[in-house]
Motif scaffolding. Structure first.
Motif, PDB file in Angstrom:
ATOM      1  N   GLU A 121       0.974  -1.365  -0.125  1.00 34.78           N
ATOM      2  CA  GLU A 121       0.083  -0.089  -0.028  1.00 34.78           C
ATOM      3  C   GLU A 121       0.799   1.189  -0.118  1.00 34.78           C
ATOM      4  N   ASP A 122       1.869   1.189   0.793  1.00 37.73           N
ATOM      5  CA  ASP A 122       2.740   2.533   0.933  1.00 37.73           C
ATOM      6  C   ASP A 122       3.608   2.689  -0.624  1.00 37.73           C
ATOM      7  N   LEU A 123       3.918   1.502  -1.191  1.00 34.72           N
ATOM      8  CA  LEU A 123       4.395   1.684  -2.858  1.00 34.72           C
ATOM      9  C   LEU A 123       3.257   2.165  -3.802  1.00 34.72           C
ATOM     10  N   ARG A 124       2.149   1.721  -3.501  1.00 32.22           N
ATOM     11  CA  ARG A 124       0.966   2.289  -4.336  1.00 32.22           C
ATOM     12  C   ARG A 124       0.701   3.824  -4.184  1.00 32.22           C
ATOM     13  N   GLU A 125       0.762   4.226  -2.918  1.00 35.53           N
ATOM     14  CA  GLU A 125       0.646   5.387  -2.770  1.00 35.53           C
ATOM     15  C   GLU A 125       1.883   6.321  -3.269  1.00 35.53           C
ATOM     16  N   GLN A 126       3.108   5.800  -3.074  1.00 38.99           N
ATOM     17  CA  GLN A 126       4.180   6.560  -3.964  1.00 38.99           C
ATOM     18  C   GLN A 126       3.842   6.547  -5.305  1.00 38.99           C
ATOM     19  N   LEU A 127       3.543   5.459  -5.995  1.00 37.68           N
ATOM     20  CA  LEU A 127       3.153   5.437  -7.500  1.00 37.68           C
ATOM     21  C   LEU A 127       2.167   6.486  -7.747  1.00 37.68           C
ATOM     22  N   ARG A 128       1.115   6.570  -6.957  1.00 36.34           N
ATOM     23  CA  ARG A 128       0.052   7.572  -7.259  1.00 36.34           C
ATOM     24  C   ARG A 128       0.730   9.134  -7.339  1.00 36.34           C
ATOM     25  N   GLU A 129       1.525   9.137  -6.165  1.00 34.57           N
ATOM     26  CA  GLU A 129       2.134  10.592  -5.903  1.00 34.57           C
ATOM     27  C   GLU A 129       3.144  10.842  -7.170  1.00 34.57           C
ATOM     28  N   MET A 130       3.811   9.714  -7.802  1.00 35.07           N
ATOM     29  CA  MET A 130       4.845  10.025  -8.933  1.00 35.07           C
ATOM     30  C   MET A 130       3.980  10.214 -10.122  1.00 35.07           C
ATOM     31  N   GLU A 131       2.406  10.059 -10.072  1.00 36.87           N
ATOM     32  CA  GLU A 131       1.628   9.828 -11.536  1.00 36.87           C
ATOM     33  C   GLU A 131       1.860   9.079 -12.226  1.00 36.87           C
ATOM     34  N   TRP A 178       2.151  -1.256 -12.853  1.00 39.86           N
ATOM     35  CA  TRP A 178       2.225   0.038 -13.093  1.00 39.86           C
ATOM     36  C   TRP A 178       3.543   0.496 -13.930  1.00 39.86           C
ATOM     37  N   HIS A 179       3.326   1.658 -14.497  1.00 37.98           N
ATOM     38  CA  HIS A 179       4.511   1.931 -15.277  1.00 37.98           C
ATOM     39  C   HIS A 179       5.116   3.447 -15.063  1.00 37.98           C
ATOM     40  N   VAL A 180       6.327   3.823 -14.796  1.00 39.99           N
ATOM     41  CA  VAL A 180       6.790   5.103 -14.461  1.00 39.99           C
ATOM     42  C   VAL A 180       8.054   5.123 -14.856  1.00 39.99           C
ATOM     43  N   GLY A 181       8.592   6.159 -15.307  1.00 43.06           N
ATOM     44  CA  GLY A 181       9.929   6.370 -15.947  1.00 43.06           C
ATOM     45  C   GLY A 181      10.607   5.430 -16.915  1.00 43.06           C
ATOM     46  N   GLY A 182       9.522   5.013 -17.653  1.00 41.78           N
ATOM     47  CA  GLY A 182      10.121   3.489 -18.530  1.00 41.78           C
ATOM     48  C   GLY A 182      10.269   2.496 -17.902  1.00 41.78           C
ATOM     49  N   VAL A 183       9.689   2.216 -16.982  1.00 47.47           N
ATOM     50  CA  VAL A 183      10.130   1.065 -16.156  1.00 47.47           C
ATOM     51  C   VAL A 183       8.537   0.462 -15.469  1.00 47.47           C
ATOM     52  N   THR A 184       8.560  -0.982 -15.744  1.00 41.49           N
ATOM     53  CA  THR A 184       7.153  -1.500 -15.315  1.00 41.49           C
ATOM     54  C   THR A 184       7.533  -1.951 -13.630  1.00 41.49           C
ATOM     55  N   VAL A 185       6.597  -1.447 -12.898  1.00 43.27           N
ATOM     56  CA  VAL A 185       6.973  -1.741 -11.497  1.00 43.27           C
ATOM     57  C   VAL A 185       5.528  -2.763 -11.350  1.00 43.27           C
ATOM     58  N   ALA A 186       6.070  -3.779 -10.632  1.00 40.75           N
ATOM     59  CA  ALA A 186       5.024  -5.169 -10.366  1.00 40.75           C
ATOM     60  C   ALA A 186       5.049  -5.042  -8.991  1.00 40.75           C
TER      61      ALA A 186
END
Length: 190
Positions: A26-36, A125-133
Protein backbone atom coordinates in the motif's frame (compact mmCIF):
# COMPACT_ATOMS: atom_id res chain seq x y z
CA UNK A 1 27.21 -18.32 -50.44
CA UNK A 2 27.67 -18.60 -46.67
CA UNK A 3 24.27 -19.50 -45.19
CA UNK A 4 25.01 -17.73 -41.89
CA UNK A 5 25.88 -14.47 -43.64
CA UNK A 6 22.62 -14.51 -45.61
CA UNK A 7 20.41 -14.90 -42.52
CA UNK A 8 19.47 -11.73 -40.68
CA UNK A 9 20.73 -11.45 -37.12
CA UNK A 10 17.89 -11.47 -34.64
CA UNK A 11 17.94 -9.39 -31.50
CA UNK A 12 17.56 -11.59 -28.46
CA UNK A 13 15.25 -9.92 -25.94
CA UNK A 14 16.59 -9.59 -22.43
CA UNK A 15 14.81 -9.04 -19.17
CA UNK A 16 16.44 -6.59 -16.73
CA UNK A 17 14.89 -6.63 -13.28
CA UNK A 18 15.40 -5.81 -9.65
CA UNK A 19 13.27 -7.52 -6.99
CA UNK A 20 12.91 -6.48 -3.35
CA UNK A 21 11.05 -7.83 -0.37
CA UNK A 22 8.43 -5.28 0.55
CA UNK A 23 6.89 -4.43 3.93
CA UNK A 24 3.89 -2.54 2.53
CA UNK A 25 2.46 -2.75 -0.97
CA UNK A 26 0.00 0.00 0.00
CA UNK A 27 2.88 2.42 0.74
CA UNK A 28 4.32 1.65 -2.71
CA UNK A 29 0.91 2.21 -4.33
CA UNK A 30 0.75 5.61 -2.66
CA UNK A 31 4.25 6.50 -3.92
CA UNK A 32 3.24 5.41 -7.42
CA UNK A 33 0.16 7.63 -7.27
CA UNK A 34 2.26 10.57 -6.06
CA UNK A 35 4.65 10.03 -8.99
CA UNK A 36 1.63 9.99 -11.32
CA UNK A 37 2.54 6.51 -12.50
CA UNK A 38 0.23 4.82 -14.96
CA UNK A 39 -1.59 1.82 -13.52
CA UNK A 40 -1.44 -0.90 -16.18
CA UNK A 41 -3.46 -3.55 -14.38
CA UNK A 42 -5.21 -4.07 -11.08
CA UNK A 43 -4.10 -7.01 -8.98
CA UNK A 44 -4.80 -10.27 -10.77
CA UNK A 45 -3.99 -13.90 -10.04
CA UNK A 46 -1.19 -15.77 -11.78
CA UNK A 47 -0.59 -19.50 -11.82
CA UNK A 48 2.95 -20.44 -12.88
CA UNK A 49 4.01 -23.95 -13.86
CA UNK A 50 7.77 -24.64 -14.10
CA UNK A 51 8.92 -27.47 -16.37
CA UNK A 52 12.17 -29.37 -16.54
CA UNK A 53 13.61 -32.61 -17.87
CA UNK A 54 16.06 -34.48 -15.63
CA UNK A 55 17.03 -31.15 -13.93
CA UNK A 56 18.74 -30.02 -17.14
CA UNK A 57 17.27 -26.51 -17.03
CA UNK A 58 17.73 -26.12 -13.26
CA UNK A 59 21.38 -27.17 -13.50
CA UNK A 60 21.94 -24.58 -16.25
CA UNK A 61 20.03 -21.90 -14.23
CA UNK A 62 17.46 -21.69 -17.03
CA UNK A 63 13.69 -21.76 -16.73
CA UNK A 64 10.73 -22.93 -18.81
CA UNK A 65 7.42 -21.58 -17.51
CA UNK A 66 3.77 -21.82 -18.51
CA UNK A 67 1.92 -18.87 -16.96
CA UNK A 68 -1.86 -18.58 -16.81
CA UNK A 69 -3.25 -15.18 -15.84
CA UNK A 70 -6.00 -12.72 -16.75
CA UNK A 71 -4.28 -12.06 -20.11
CA UNK A 72 -4.35 -15.76 -21.04
CA UNK A 73 -1.52 -18.27 -21.17
CA UNK A 74 2.12 -17.65 -22.08
CA UNK A 75 5.10 -19.96 -22.49
CA UNK A 76 8.37 -18.37 -21.39
CA UNK A 77 12.00 -19.42 -21.61
CA UNK A 78 14.50 -17.58 -19.42
CA UNK A 79 18.22 -18.03 -19.87
CA UNK A 80 20.84 -18.15 -17.15
CA UNK A 81 21.04 -14.85 -15.25
CA UNK A 82 23.95 -12.49 -15.03
CA UNK A 83 24.10 -9.42 -12.83
CA UNK A 84 24.82 -5.87 -13.99
CA UNK A 85 24.69 -3.05 -11.46
CA UNK A 86 22.75 -5.38 -9.13
CA UNK A 87 20.06 -5.97 -11.78
CA UNK A 88 19.33 -9.53 -12.89
CA UNK A 89 19.68 -9.70 -16.68
CA UNK A 90 18.69 -12.73 -18.69
CA UNK A 91 17.42 -13.76 -22.10
CA UNK A 92 13.63 -13.93 -22.05
CA UNK A 93 11.63 -15.43 -24.91
CA UNK A 94 7.86 -15.51 -24.54
CA UNK A 95 4.89 -16.41 -26.69
CA UNK A 96 1.16 -16.43 -26.20
CA UNK A 97 -0.45 -19.86 -26.02
CA UNK A 98 -4.05 -20.43 -27.16
CA UNK A 99 -4.59 -23.62 -25.16
CA UNK A 100 -2.65 -24.08 -21.90
CA UNK A 101 -3.79 -27.71 -21.51
CA UNK A 102 -2.61 -28.57 -25.01
CA UNK A 103 0.76 -26.86 -24.38
CA UNK A 104 1.10 -28.84 -21.15
CA UNK A 105 0.51 -32.05 -23.14
CA UNK A 106 3.08 -31.02 -25.76
CA UNK A 107 5.69 -30.34 -23.09
CA UNK A 108 4.98 -33.67 -21.37
CA UNK A 109 5.27 -35.51 -24.69
CA UNK A 110 8.67 -33.85 -25.19
CA UNK A 111 9.77 -35.30 -21.87
CA UNK A 112 9.26 -32.23 -19.69
CA UNK A 113 7.38 -32.44 -16.42
CA UNK A 114 6.11 -29.91 -13.91
CA UNK A 115 8.71 -29.57 -11.17
CA UNK A 116 7.36 -26.48 -9.38
CA UNK A 117 4.24 -24.42 -9.22
CA UNK A 118 3.81 -20.99 -7.73
CA UNK A 119 1.06 -18.42 -7.52
CA UNK A 120 1.01 -14.71 -6.94
CA UNK A 121 -1.28 -11.74 -7.26
CA UNK A 122 0.36 -9.10 -9.45
CA UNK A 123 -0.53 -5.44 -9.95
CA UNK A 124 1.41 -3.55 -12.64
CA UNK A 125 2.32 0.12 -13.00
CA UNK A 126 4.51 2.08 -15.41
CA UNK A 127 6.75 4.98 -14.42
CA UNK A 128 9.95 6.39 -15.92
CA UNK A 129 9.99 3.80 -18.70
CA UNK A 130 9.97 0.98 -16.13
CA UNK A 131 7.29 -1.56 -15.26
CA UNK A 132 6.73 -1.78 -11.51
CA UNK A 133 5.06 -5.01 -10.38
CA UNK A 134 3.57 -5.29 -6.91
CA UNK A 135 3.50 -9.00 -6.08
CA UNK A 136 1.56 -10.57 -3.22
CA UNK A 137 2.70 -14.18 -2.71
CA UNK A 138 2.02 -16.91 -0.13
CA UNK A 139 5.42 -16.12 1.45
CA UNK A 140 5.21 -12.32 1.51
CA UNK A 141 5.12 -9.24 -0.66
CA UNK A 142 7.67 -8.17 -3.25
CA UNK A 143 8.16 -5.39 -5.75
CA UNK A 144 9.88 -5.85 -9.11
CA UNK A 145 11.27 -3.08 -11.28
CA UNK A 146 11.72 -4.18 -14.89
CA UNK A 147 13.30 -2.25 -17.74
CA UNK A 148 16.47 -0.40 -18.68
CA UNK A 149 15.96 2.24 -15.97
CA UNK A 150 15.06 -0.25 -13.22
CA UNK A 151 17.89 0.84 -10.92
CA UNK A 152 17.12 4.55 -11.16
CA UNK A 153 13.40 4.01 -10.49
CA UNK A 154 14.06 1.62 -7.59
CA UNK A 155 16.32 4.25 -6.01
CA UNK A 156 13.51 6.85 -6.37
CA UNK A 157 11.42 4.55 -4.16
CA UNK A 158 14.20 4.42 -1.58
CA UNK A 159 15.51 0.92 -2.30
CA UNK A 160 19.20 0.12 -1.84
CA UNK A 161 20.23 -1.77 -4.98
CA UNK A 162 22.66 -3.88 -2.96
CA UNK A 163 19.60 -5.31 -1.13
CA UNK A 164 18.01 -6.59 -4.35
CA UNK A 165 16.82 -10.20 -4.18
CA UNK A 166 18.87 -12.40 -6.49
CA UNK A 167 16.71 -15.50 -6.12
CA UNK A 168 13.74 -16.40 -8.30
CA UNK A 169 10.35 -17.10 -6.72
CA UNK A 170 11.06 -20.83 -7.07
CA UNK A 171 14.40 -20.44 -5.26
CA UNK A 172 12.84 -18.21 -2.60
CA UNK A 173 10.23 -20.86 -1.92
CA UNK A 174 12.84 -23.63 -1.75
CA UNK A 175 14.66 -21.56 0.89
CA UNK A 176 11.36 -20.94 2.71
CA UNK A 177 10.62 -24.69 2.79
CA UNK A 178 14.03 -25.41 4.30
CA UNK A 179 13.04 -23.17 7.22
CA UNK A 180 9.39 -24.36 7.20
CA UNK A 181 9.44 -28.11 6.46
CA UNK A 182 5.67 -28.41 6.95
CA UNK A 183 4.99 -25.98 4.09
CA UNK A 184 3.26 -27.46 1.03
CA UNK A 185 5.49 -28.59 -1.86
CA UNK A 186 4.31 -25.73 -4.09
CA UNK A 187 3.98 -21.99 -3.38
CA UNK A 188 0.22 -21.72 -3.73
CA UNK A 189 -2.48 -19.86 -1.84
CA UNK A 190 -4.61 -21.98 0.52
Amino acid sequence: MNQEAAEPKSVVPEERELKFSCASLEDLREQLREMEAERLAAAGSEDNWIYDRKSKLKDAHELLRLRIDRKGAHLTYKGAPRFEDEAKVRVELETEVDDADQMHSILENLGFGVVHRYQKKREEWHVGGVTVALDHTPIGDFVEFEGDGAGAVARRFGFDLKQAERLSYVELYESYREQNPDAPPDMVFP
